[in-house]
Write a protein that holds these residues in place. Structure first.
Motif, PDB file in Angstrom:
ATOM      1  N   ALA A  15       0.805  -1.230   0.000  1.00 62.79           N
ATOM      2  CA  ALA A  15       0.000   0.000   0.000  1.00 62.79           C
ATOM      3  C   ALA A  15       0.837   1.278   0.000  1.00 62.79           C
ATOM      4  N   ALA A  16       2.100   1.182  -0.420  1.00 65.22           N
ATOM      5  CA  ALA A  16       2.927   2.399  -0.530  1.00 65.22           C
ATOM      6  C   ALA A  16       3.139   2.720  -2.003  1.00 65.22           C
ATOM      7  N   LEU A  17       3.130   4.004  -2.327  1.00 72.61           N
ATOM      8  CA  LEU A  17       3.301   4.405  -3.725  1.00 72.61           C
ATOM      9  C   LEU A  17       4.762   4.394  -4.158  1.00 72.61           C
ATOM     10  N   ARG A  18       5.672   4.606  -3.206  1.00 75.79           N
ATOM     11  CA  ARG A  18       7.049   4.895  -3.603  1.00 75.79           C
ATOM     12  C   ARG A  18       7.792   3.691  -4.202  1.00 75.79           C
ATOM     13  N   THR A  19       8.745   4.025  -5.084  1.00 73.75           N
ATOM     14  CA  THR A  19       9.627   3.001  -5.651  1.00 73.75           C
ATOM     15  C   THR A  19      10.506   2.459  -4.520  1.00 73.75           C
ATOM     16  N   GLY A  20      10.753   1.203  -4.519  1.00 77.55           N
ATOM     17  CA  GLY A  20      11.629   0.604  -3.503  1.00 77.55           C
ATOM     18  C   GLY A  20      10.931   0.386  -2.175  1.00 77.55           C
ATOM     19  N   SER A  21       9.610   0.430  -2.181  1.00 75.01           N
ATOM     20  CA  SER A  21       8.829   0.239  -0.955  1.00 75.01           C
ATOM     21  C   SER A  21       9.130  -1.102  -0.276  1.00 75.01           C
ATOM     22  N   LEU A  22       9.357  -1.042   1.026  1.00 76.53           N
ATOM     23  CA  LEU A  22       9.571  -2.273   1.793  1.00 76.53           C
ATOM     24  C   LEU A  22       8.297  -3.115   1.802  1.00 76.53           C
ATOM     25  N   ASN A  23       7.168  -2.426   1.808  1.00 78.40           N
ATOM     26  CA  ASN A  23       5.891  -3.155   1.817  1.00 78.40           C
ATOM     27  C   ASN A  23       5.615  -3.847   0.484  1.00 78.40           C
ATOM     28  N   ALA A  24       6.081  -3.231  -0.603  1.00 76.56           N
ATOM     29  CA  ALA A  24       5.941  -3.900  -1.909  1.00 76.56           C
ATOM     30  C   ALA A  24       6.791  -5.170  -1.913  1.00 76.56           C
ATOM     31  N   SER A  85       0.888  -2.975   4.371  1.00 84.13           N
ATOM     32  CA  SER A  85       0.722  -1.520   4.457  1.00 84.13           C
ATOM     33  C   SER A  85       1.762  -0.853   5.349  1.00 84.13           C
ATOM     34  N   PRO A  86       2.287   0.281   4.916  1.00 78.87           N
ATOM     35  CA  PRO A  86       3.148   1.051   5.822  1.00 78.87           C
ATOM     36  C   PRO A  86       2.323   1.664   6.950  1.00 78.87           C
ATOM     37  N   GLU A  87       3.017   2.056   8.003  1.00 83.57           N
ATOM     38  CA  GLU A  87       2.367   2.782   9.102  1.00 83.57           C
ATOM     39  C   GLU A  87       2.813   4.235   9.005  1.00 83.57           C
ATOM     40  N   TYR A  88       1.849   5.135   8.877  1.00 86.62           N
ATOM     41  CA  TYR A  88       2.151   6.560   8.898  1.00 86.62           C
ATOM     42  C   TYR A  88       1.526   7.152  10.153  1.00 86.62           C
ATOM     43  N   ASN A  89       2.375   7.652  11.020  1.00 91.03           N
ATOM     44  CA  ASN A  89       1.893   8.282  12.260  1.00 91.03           C
ATOM     45  C   ASN A  89       0.888   7.377  12.993  1.00 91.03           C
ATOM     46  N   ALA A  90       1.306   6.137  13.161  1.00 87.07           N
ATOM     47  CA  ALA A  90       0.561   5.137  13.938  1.00 87.07           C
ATOM     48  C   ALA A  90      -0.786   4.760  13.321  1.00 87.07           C
ATOM     49  N   ALA A  91      -0.957   5.034  12.031  1.00 87.58           N
ATOM     50  CA  ALA A  91      -2.216   4.674  11.367  1.00 87.58           C
ATOM     51  C   ALA A  91      -1.908   4.236   9.934  1.00 87.58           C
ATOM     52  N   SER A 120       2.568  -5.651   7.514  1.00 89.04           N
ATOM     53  CA  SER A 120       3.221  -4.347   7.455  1.00 89.04           C
ATOM     54  C   SER A 120       4.722  -4.540   7.520  1.00 89.04           C
ATOM     55  N   ALA A 121       5.434  -3.531   7.028  1.00 82.02           N
ATOM     56  CA  ALA A 121       6.893  -3.520   7.135  1.00 82.02           C
ATOM     57  C   ALA A 121       7.314  -2.100   7.467  1.00 82.02           C
ATOM     58  N   SER A 122       8.229  -1.996   8.417  1.00 84.13           N
ATOM     59  CA  SER A 122       8.697  -0.663   8.805  1.00 84.13           C
ATOM     60  C   SER A 122      10.107  -0.785   9.371  1.00 84.13           C
ATOM     61  N   PRO A 123      10.903   0.261   9.223  1.00 80.57           N
ATOM     62  CA  PRO A 123      12.229   0.230   9.859  1.00 80.57           C
ATOM     63  C   PRO A 123      12.145   0.224  11.382  1.00 80.57           C
ATOM     64  N   SER A 124      11.000   0.536  11.944  1.00 78.89           N
ATOM     65  CA  SER A 124      10.867   0.643  13.403  1.00 78.89           C
ATOM     66  C   SER A 124      10.897  -0.731  14.071  1.00 78.89           C
ATOM     67  N   MET A 125      10.936  -0.727  15.390  1.00 72.43           N
ATOM     68  CA  MET A 125      10.984  -1.978  16.146  1.00 72.43           C
ATOM     69  C   MET A 125       9.637  -2.700  16.203  1.00 72.43           C
ATOM     70  N   GLY A 127       7.497  -2.637  13.583  1.00 69.95           N
ATOM     71  CA  GLY A 127       7.194  -3.094  12.228  1.00 69.95           C
ATOM     72  C   GLY A 127       5.913  -2.551  11.615  1.00 69.95           C
ATOM     73  N   GLY A 128       5.419  -1.438  12.141  1.00 66.19           N
ATOM     74  CA  GLY A 128       4.204  -0.849  11.551  1.00 66.19           C
ATOM     75  C   GLY A 128       2.920  -1.487  12.032  1.00 66.19           C
ATOM     76  N   ASN A 129       3.019  -2.249  13.121  1.00 68.11           N
ATOM     77  CA  ASN A 129       1.849  -3.010  13.591  1.00 68.11           C
ATOM     78  C   ASN A 129       0.683  -2.113  14.015  1.00 68.11           C
ATOM     79  N   ARG A 130       0.988  -0.935  14.564  1.00 65.78           N
ATOM     80  CA  ARG A 130      -0.119  -0.052  15.008  1.00 65.78           C
ATOM     81  C   ARG A 130      -0.969   0.376  13.818  1.00 65.78           C
ATOM     82  N   GLY A 131      -0.316   0.560  12.676  1.00 72.81           N
ATOM     83  CA  GLY A 131      -1.065   0.957  11.484  1.00 72.81           C
ATOM     84  C   GLY A 131      -2.095  -0.099  11.093  1.00 72.81           C
TER      85      GLY A 131
HETATM   86  C1  LIG Z   1       4.455  10.520   6.871  1.00 76.08           C
HETATM   87  C2  LIG Z   1       5.191   9.347   7.453  1.00 76.08           C
HETATM   88  C3  LIG Z   1       4.855   8.886   8.705  1.00 76.08           C
HETATM   89  C4  LIG Z   1       5.504   7.769   9.243  1.00 76.08           C
HETATM   90  N1  LIG Z   1       5.107   7.301  10.461  1.00 76.08           N
HETATM   91  C5  LIG Z   1       5.597   6.119  10.912  1.00 76.08           C
HETATM   92  C6  LIG Z   1       5.088   5.508  12.076  1.00 76.08           C
HETATM   93  O1  LIG Z   1       4.201   6.013  12.745  1.00 76.08           O
HETATM   94  N2  LIG Z   1       5.603   4.316  12.452  1.00 76.08           N
HETATM   95  C7  LIG Z   1       6.589   3.685  11.728  1.00 76.08           C
HETATM   96  O2  LIG Z   1       6.988   2.592  12.094  1.00 76.08           O
HETATM   97  N3  LIG Z   1       7.110   4.255  10.635  1.00 76.08           N
HETATM   98  C8  LIG Z   1       6.638   5.453  10.207  1.00 76.08           C
HETATM   99  N4  LIG Z   1       7.126   6.010   9.057  1.00 76.08           N
HETATM  100  C9  LIG Z   1       8.271   5.376   8.390  1.00 76.08           C
HETATM  101  C10 LIG Z   1       7.791   4.302   7.428  1.00 76.08           C
HETATM  102  O3  LIG Z   1       7.511   3.136   8.158  1.00 76.08           O
HETATM  103  C11 LIG Z   1       8.899   4.029   6.427  1.00 76.08           C
HETATM  104  O4  LIG Z   1       9.082   5.177   5.638  1.00 76.08           O
HETATM  105  C12 LIG Z   1       8.569   2.820   5.576  1.00 76.08           C
HETATM  106  O5  LIG Z   1       9.709   2.497   4.823  1.00 76.08           O
HETATM  107  C13 LIG Z   1       7.366   3.111   4.667  1.00 76.08           C
HETATM  108  O6  LIG Z   1       6.983   1.973   3.974  1.00 76.08           O
HETATM  109  P1  LIG Z   1       7.494   1.664   2.486  1.00 76.08           P
HETATM  110  O7  LIG Z   1       8.961   1.322   2.607  1.00 76.08           O
HETATM  111  O8  LIG Z   1       6.683   0.511   2.056  1.00 76.08           O
HETATM  112  O9  LIG Z   1       7.304   2.901   1.660  1.00 76.08           O
HETATM  113  C14 LIG Z   1       6.514   7.132   8.505  1.00 76.08           C
HETATM  114  C15 LIG Z   1       6.860   7.605   7.243  1.00 76.08           C
HETATM  115  C16 LIG Z   1       6.191   8.691   6.709  1.00 76.08           C
HETATM  116  C17 LIG Z   1       6.553   9.169   5.322  1.00 76.08           C
END
Ligand SMILES: Cc1cc2nc3c(=O)[nH]c(=O)nc-3n(C[C@H](O)[C@H](O)[C@H](O)COP(=O)(O)O)c2cc1C
Length: 217
Positions: A15-24, A85-91, A120-125, A127-131
């Protein structure tokens, strides 16, 4: 001897638009695991379902946009779906919620009774689970059968090998087990009668054809 699976097909997308998305990348691994389990995966990109921001005036003037119709059509060819799906600001990201909002305007309502697996996939610890907890809300509201287990890949920027697999073997096993468990459920949903026969947006609402969001199967 294991029983061979009956035919199952899942729509899978990141669910991320960017190239190189971890979620992709995680969605790609989900498609591989689905194939390895003897089922079919239709791997999509969220760009396949591009829609404008939801606006009731746009809907009134032009109807539901092509991207949402394309999503509905791909979903109709599947028995369930997997979102990474990525997590953006815990959603969940706004792009994904916006797509869900548009798709929900279609009748029959495309998410009703459809099995869903969330990842979900995230660099955080975490992993984007809250989203994913925020993503469950609209999907369950719309009647999707969201699988209780979810898979969140922590420190995802270090989690993959150069050829795209899981760096940690045990993690890869848990991922495959999650997919296999979900496929078992989808198989049961497709091939056995289900418990819930109707989708009603608000249980207990007064019957009024002008506002009803009710579908009996
Ligand atoms: C607007 C924005 C908000 C973000 N908020 C969170 C967050 O709440 N928790 C988290 O783990 N990562 C957060 N991130 C970091 C993303 O997890 C990270 O950019 C991830 O690589 C996005 O997924 P993608 O690689 O599939 O694009 C945020 C990134 C952006 C751009």
């Amino acid at each position: 001897m294991t029983t061979p699976r009956r035919p199952i097909r899942l729509l899978v997308f990141g669910a991320a638009l960017r190239t190189g998305s971890l979620n992709a990348r995680l969605a790609g691994l989900a498609a591989d695991a689905i194939h390895a389990e003897g089922a079919e995966a239709d791997l999509a990109h969220i760009r396949d379902f591009e829609v404008p921001l939801y606006d009731g005036d746009t809907e009134k003037a032009h109807g539901v946009p092509a991207g949402a119709l394309a999503f509905r059509d791909r979903l109709l060819t599947a028995n369930g779906f997997v979102i990474s799906s990525p997590e953006y600001n815990a959603a969940m990201p706004g792009v994904l919620k916006n797509l869900i909002d548009w798709v929900s305007r279609l009748k029959p309502q495309p998410f009703a009774k459809v099995p869903a697996l969330l990842m979900s996939a995230s660099p955080s610890m975490v992993g984007g689970n809250r989203g994913l907890w925020s993503l469950r809300v609209p999907l369950e509201h719309l009647g999707a059968r969201v699988y209780p287990e979810m898979f969140s890949l922590a420190q995802a920027h270090h989690a993959f090998t150069e050829d795209g697999g899981f760096a940690e073997e045990e993690l890869g096993r848990r991922f495959s087990d999650t997919i296999a468990g979900f496929l078992d459920l989808v198989e049961a949903e497709v091939h056995y009668p289900c418990a819930k026969h109707a989708w009603v947006e608000f249980l207990g609402e007064h019957v009024d054809p002008a506002i009803d969001r009710v579908q009996a199967s």
